[in-house]
Write a protein that holds these residues in place. Structure first.
Motif, mmCIF file in Angstrom:
data_model
loop_
_atom_site.group_PDB
_atom_site.id
_atom_site.type_symbol
_atom_site.label_atom_id
_atom_site.label_comp_id
_atom_site.label_asym_id
_atom_site.label_seq_id
_atom_site.Cartn_x
_atom_site.Cartn_y
_atom_site.Cartn_z
ATOM 1 N N ILE A 35 0.839 -1.205 0.000
ATOM 2 C CA ILE A 35 0.000 0.000 0.000
ATOM 3 C C ILE A 35 0.872 1.251 0.000
ATOM 4 N N TYR A 36 1.897 1.254 0.835
ATOM 5 C CA TYR A 36 2.810 2.399 0.917
ATOM 6 C C TYR A 36 3.435 2.677 -0.451
ATOM 7 N N LEU A 37 3.923 1.623 -1.098
ATOM 8 C CA LEU A 37 4.581 1.790 -2.396
ATOM 9 C C LEU A 37 3.602 2.227 -3.482
ATOM 10 N N GLU A 38 2.402 1.667 -3.468
ATOM 11 C CA GLU A 38 1.383 2.081 -4.432
ATOM 12 C C GLU A 38 1.008 3.540 -4.227
ATOM 13 N N ASN A 39 0.873 3.971 -2.973
ATOM 14 C CA ASN A 39 0.569 5.373 -2.678
ATOM 15 C C ASN A 39 1.712 6.300 -3.090
ATOM 16 N N ALA A 40 2.925 5.753 -3.147
ATOM 17 C CA ALA A 40 4.089 6.546 -3.569
ATOM 18 C C ALA A 40 4.229 6.577 -5.091
ATOM 19 N N GLY A 41 3.354 5.849 -5.798
ATOM 20 C CA GLY A 41 3.368 5.894 -7.257
ATOM 21 C C GLY A 41 3.928 4.664 -7.930
ATOM 22 N N ALA A 42 4.295 3.638 -7.168
ATOM 23 C CA ALA A 42 4.836 2.410 -7.759
ATOM 24 C C ALA A 42 3.698 1.451 -8.089
ATOM 25 N N VAL A 43 3.942 0.585 -9.050
ATOM 26 C CA VAL A 43 2.990 -0.449 -9.418
ATOM 27 C C VAL A 43 3.407 -1.744 -8.735
ATOM 28 N N LYS A 44 2.454 -2.390 -8.056
ATOM 29 C CA LYS A 44 2.753 -3.662 -7.379
ATOM 30 C C LYS A 44 3.151 -4.693 -8.428
ATOM 31 N N ASP A 45 4.364 -5.215 -8.281
ATOM 32 C CA ASP A 45 4.878 -6.171 -9.269
ATOM 33 C C ASP A 45 5.924 -7.053 -8.611
ATOM 34 N N ALA A 77 16.097 5.901 4.323
ATOM 35 C CA ALA A 77 15.467 6.973 3.562
ATOM 36 C C ALA A 77 16.158 7.147 2.210
ATOM 37 N N PHE A 78 17.484 7.125 2.190
ATOM 38 C CA PHE A 78 18.232 7.286 0.943
ATOM 39 C C PHE A 78 17.939 6.147 -0.011
ATOM 40 N N SER A 79 18.052 4.920 0.454
ATOM 41 C CA SER A 79 17.821 3.759 -0.393
ATOM 42 C C SER A 79 16.395 3.733 -0.911
ATOM 43 N N LEU A 80 15.458 3.891 -0.014
ATOM 44 C CA LEU A 80 14.055 3.795 -0.395
ATOM 45 C C LEU A 80 13.653 4.921 -1.325
ATOM 46 N N ARG A 81 14.128 6.115 -1.076
ATOM 47 C CA ARG A 81 13.787 7.261 -1.934
ATOM 48 C C ARG A 81 14.210 7.000 -3.377
ATOM 49 N N HIS A 82 15.410 6.479 -3.567
ATOM 50 C CA HIS A 82 15.900 6.242 -4.927
ATOM 51 C C HIS A 82 15.220 5.047 -5.587
ATOM 52 N N ILE A 83 14.909 4.033 -4.811
ATOM 53 C CA ILE A 83 14.162 2.901 -5.367
ATOM 54 C C ILE A 83 12.770 3.363 -5.780
ATOM 55 N N LEU A 84 12.111 4.163 -4.945
ATOM 56 C CA LEU A 84 10.771 4.650 -5.278
ATOM 57 C C LEU A 84 10.771 5.475 -6.556
ATOM 58 N N LEU A 85 11.777 6.316 -6.730
ATOM 59 C CA LEU A 85 11.859 7.111 -7.955
ATOM 60 C C LEU A 85 11.949 6.218 -9.188
ATOM 61 N N GLN A 86 12.758 5.175 -9.121
ATOM 62 C CA GLN A 86 12.873 4.280 -10.262
ATOM 63 C C GLN A 86 11.586 3.500 -10.488
ATOM 64 N N LYS A 88 8.612 4.399 -9.707
ATOM 65 C CA LYS A 88 7.579 5.339 -10.137
ATOM 66 C C LYS A 88 7.733 5.715 -11.607
ATOM 67 N N TYR A 89 8.952 6.002 -12.044
ATOM 68 C CA TYR A 89 9.149 6.537 -13.387
ATOM 69 C C TYR A 89 9.648 5.534 -14.417
ATOM 70 N N CYS A 90 10.160 4.406 -13.982
ATOM 71 C CA CYS A 90 10.719 3.441 -14.938
ATOM 72 C C CYS A 90 9.864 2.192 -15.104
ATOM 73 N N TYR A 91 8.948 1.950 -14.193
ATOM 74 C CA TYR A 91 8.208 0.688 -14.227
ATOM 75 C C TYR A 91 6.696 0.902 -14.223
ATOM 76 N N GLY A 92 6.229 1.923 -14.877
ATOM 77 C CA GLY A 92 4.800 2.090 -15.071
ATOM 78 C C GLY A 92 4.039 2.700 -13.921
ATOM 79 N N GLY A 93 4.733 3.382 -13.042
ATOM 80 C CA GLY A 93 4.045 4.036 -11.927
ATOM 81 C C GLY A 93 3.412 5.334 -12.402
ATOM 82 N N ASP A 94 3.429 6.314 -11.571
ATOM 83 C CA ASP A 94 2.829 7.619 -11.863
ATOM 84 C C ASP A 94 3.351 8.157 -13.180
ATOM 85 N N GLU A 95 2.458 8.450 -14.093
ATOM 86 C CA GLU A 95 2.835 8.914 -15.434
ATOM 87 C C GLU A 95 3.094 10.405 -15.482
#
Length: 96
Positions: A35-45, A77-86, A88-95
C-alpha cells in the motif's frame, strides 16, 4: 505457489525468520508495504526485483523498529527514496 506466498518466504528469509510464528505479522507488514509503495506511485509487481527490494526494506525497518513512529534512518530513507523514484518513473508508476 502464489506470488504472495513466494514473497512471504523471500521476506522471511531476508529477515532471517524461521517457522511460521510471525507469518501473520510479516504478511501484514508486506501488505502495508504494498500500500505504501502504491501510494508513492509504484505499481505492485512481484516479478520486479526492485519492487521486491523496496518491500523488503520497508518490512525490515518496520519489523525491527516496533517502537512509536519516529525519524527514518538516513540509510533507509536514501535507499528507499531512490528505489521509489525508479519504480515510479521506470516501471509504469505515476505517469506525471
Amino acid at each position: 505457489m502464489s506470488a504472495e506466498t513466494a514473497m512471504l518466504e523471500e521476506v522471511k528469509d531476508y529477515l532471517r525468520v524461521d517457522g511460521s510464528d510471525d507469518d501473520s505479522q510479516v504478511k501484514g507488514l508486506i501488505s502495508a508495504a504494498d500500500i505504501y509503495l502504491e501510494n508513492a506511485g509504484a505499481v505492485k509487481d512481484y516479478d520486479n526485483n526492485l519492487y521486491k527490494l523496496a518491500v523488503k526494506i520497508l518490512v525490515t525497518h518496520w519489523y525491527e523498529n516496533r517502537l512509536p513512529v519516529g525519524e527514518v534512518t538516513e540509510e533507509m530513507a536514501f535507499s528507499l527514496r531512490h528505489i521509489l523514484l525508479q519504480l515510479k518513473y521506470c516501471y509504469g508508476g505515476d505517469e506525471t
